[in-house]
Write an enzyme that holds these catalytic residues in place. Structure first.
Site, PDB file in Angstrom:
ATOM      1  N   SER A 140       0.860  -1.180   0.000  1.00 35.31           N
ATOM      2  CA  SER A 140       0.000   0.000   0.000  1.00 35.31           C
ATOM      3  C   SER A 140       0.894   1.227   0.000  1.00 35.31           C
ATOM      4  CB  SER A 140      -0.879  -0.019   1.257  1.00 35.31           C
ATOM      5  OG  SER A 140      -1.472   1.241   1.499  1.00 35.31           O
ATOM      6  N   TYR A 153      -2.137  -0.908  11.200  1.00 36.16           N
ATOM      7  CA  TYR A 153      -2.034  -1.325   9.798  1.00 36.16           C
ATOM      8  C   TYR A 153      -0.824  -0.685   9.124  1.00 36.16           C
ATOM      9  CZ  TYR A 153      -3.412  -1.915   4.895  1.00 36.16           C
ATOM     10  OH  TYR A 153      -3.432  -2.218   3.552  1.00 36.16           O
TER      11      TYR A 153
END
Length: 356
Positions: A140, A153
């Site tokens: 990501s 995360y």
């Protein structure tokens, strides 16, 4: 048709993993679907078969190292080998760091980071003796740039980035033909925003612009076929975020401090409203699968179809960088040839001018 590969996709019951499994199946590949949710896995297996692939369902918690090793062995027993392993499974919590309990932070880390570690180890166990294979780490933009409300995360994605670089260097040192690569994704329209554990006052959402999961799936399939490239960036927003973070991280800190909270919540949509769309018992899917005892399949898409982009020009450029480079080289050669053809004529005109 391209050679049928034996592919493992973790987190395959929904979202990006679900779309990725379908994309591999469309090539005729044999696809092992790893996740916890049984209903989502069963539906994903049906889609793989309908797309032209062969499906193997393996219910597993990626935070359990022994279970992941056993899952990999099941794949080899069924398919004879593992050509591609896609690490994609994750968990998350939407809350300020001080409102996340130690057990919750540990669980996110175990699933999202250690799940990739255990998956990579299991894949290498079967790939290294054959001296071939590709491991794709689904990352990501948050692997480089942390944002508020997702500390667990973001921390896990940063850890994956460093872990992957280390393993990649070791494989290169050994002269292995096994490759790892990482695909950095933008915000994607997946069901996670209905099942993730959240302590925010409003329903959580991805930060715009949002891309459909098929955009991510195309990039992952391409990366699996071209793993010599160390990293792929998907989406213009990913490029903009990573470049801005490299150039002016302090400025980005202040910008995200002002906008990051509101950008990740739907204004006027209370969190309790999520109960109309998904199972919500206060724990999201952190400890148990999202489908649970309710028998619900969430699929690949979330609730943001109306504002999600079906393609990315940047993703196309990233996948076709070699072709574009060749095209630019050819174009440059043609331009040079044309210039050289003009030079004799120009020289003739100069001589003619001198004569007169």
């Amino acid at each position: 048709m391209a050679r049928r590969r034996a592919v493992v996709v973790t987190g395959a019951s929904g979202g990006v993993g679900r779309a990725t499994a379908r994309a591999f199946a469309a090539r005729g590949d044999r696809v092992a679907l790893l996740a916890r949710g049984r209903d989502g896995l069963a539906a994903a297996a049906d889609e793989v078969t309908q797309a032209g692939g062969e499906a193997l369902v393996v219910s597993v918690d990626m935070a359990d190292a022994k279970a992941v090793e056993d899952a990999a062995q099941r794949v080899v027993d069924a398919f004879g080998k593992i050509d591609v392993w896609v690490n994609n499974a994750f968990a998350g919590v939407y809350a300020p760091f001080t409102e996340i309990t130690p057990d919750e932070f540990r669980r996110v880390t175990e699933v999202t980071y250690l799940g990739y570690v255990f998956g990579t180890r299991a894949a290498l166990r079967h790939m290294l003796p054959r001296d071939r294979g590709a491991i794709v780490q689904v990352g990501s933009a948050l692997a480089y740039r942390g944002i508020p409300l997702q500390s667990a995360y973001c921390g896990a994605k940063h850890a994956i980035q460093g872990f992957n670089e280390s393993v990649r260097c070791e494989l290169l040192h050994e002269g292995s033909r096994v490759r790892t690569t990482m695909v950095q994704l933008p915000a994607v329209n997946t069901p996670q925003f209905d099942w993730v554990l959240s302590r925010m006052p409003s329903r959580v959402r991805p930060v715009a612009p949002i891309y459909q999961p098929e955009v991510a799936a195309r990039a992952i399939v391409h990366a699996a076929a071209h793993p010599r490239r160390r990293e792929y960036w998907v989406g213009g927003s990913t490029v903009a975020t990573l470049v801005a973070n490299a150039v002016a991280p302090g400025l980005l800190d202040r910008y995200l401090a002002r906008t990051g909270f509101d950008a990740q919540q739907e204004a006027g949509r209370e969190r309790e409203e999520a109960a109309r769309y998904a199972r919500y018992d206060g724990h999201g899917n952190l400890w148990t699968p999202a489908d649970g005892p309710h028998g619900h399949d969430y699929g690949a898409h979330g609730r943001f179809d109306g504002e999600s982009l079906p393609g990315s020009s940047q993703e196309w450029v990233s996948r076709n960088r070699g072709r574009m480079g060749a095209g630019l080289a050819v174009g440059g050669a043609l331009a040079l040839a044309a210039q050289l053809r003009r030079k004799p004529l120009a020289a003739q005109l100069r001589r003619k001018h001198r004569v007169h």
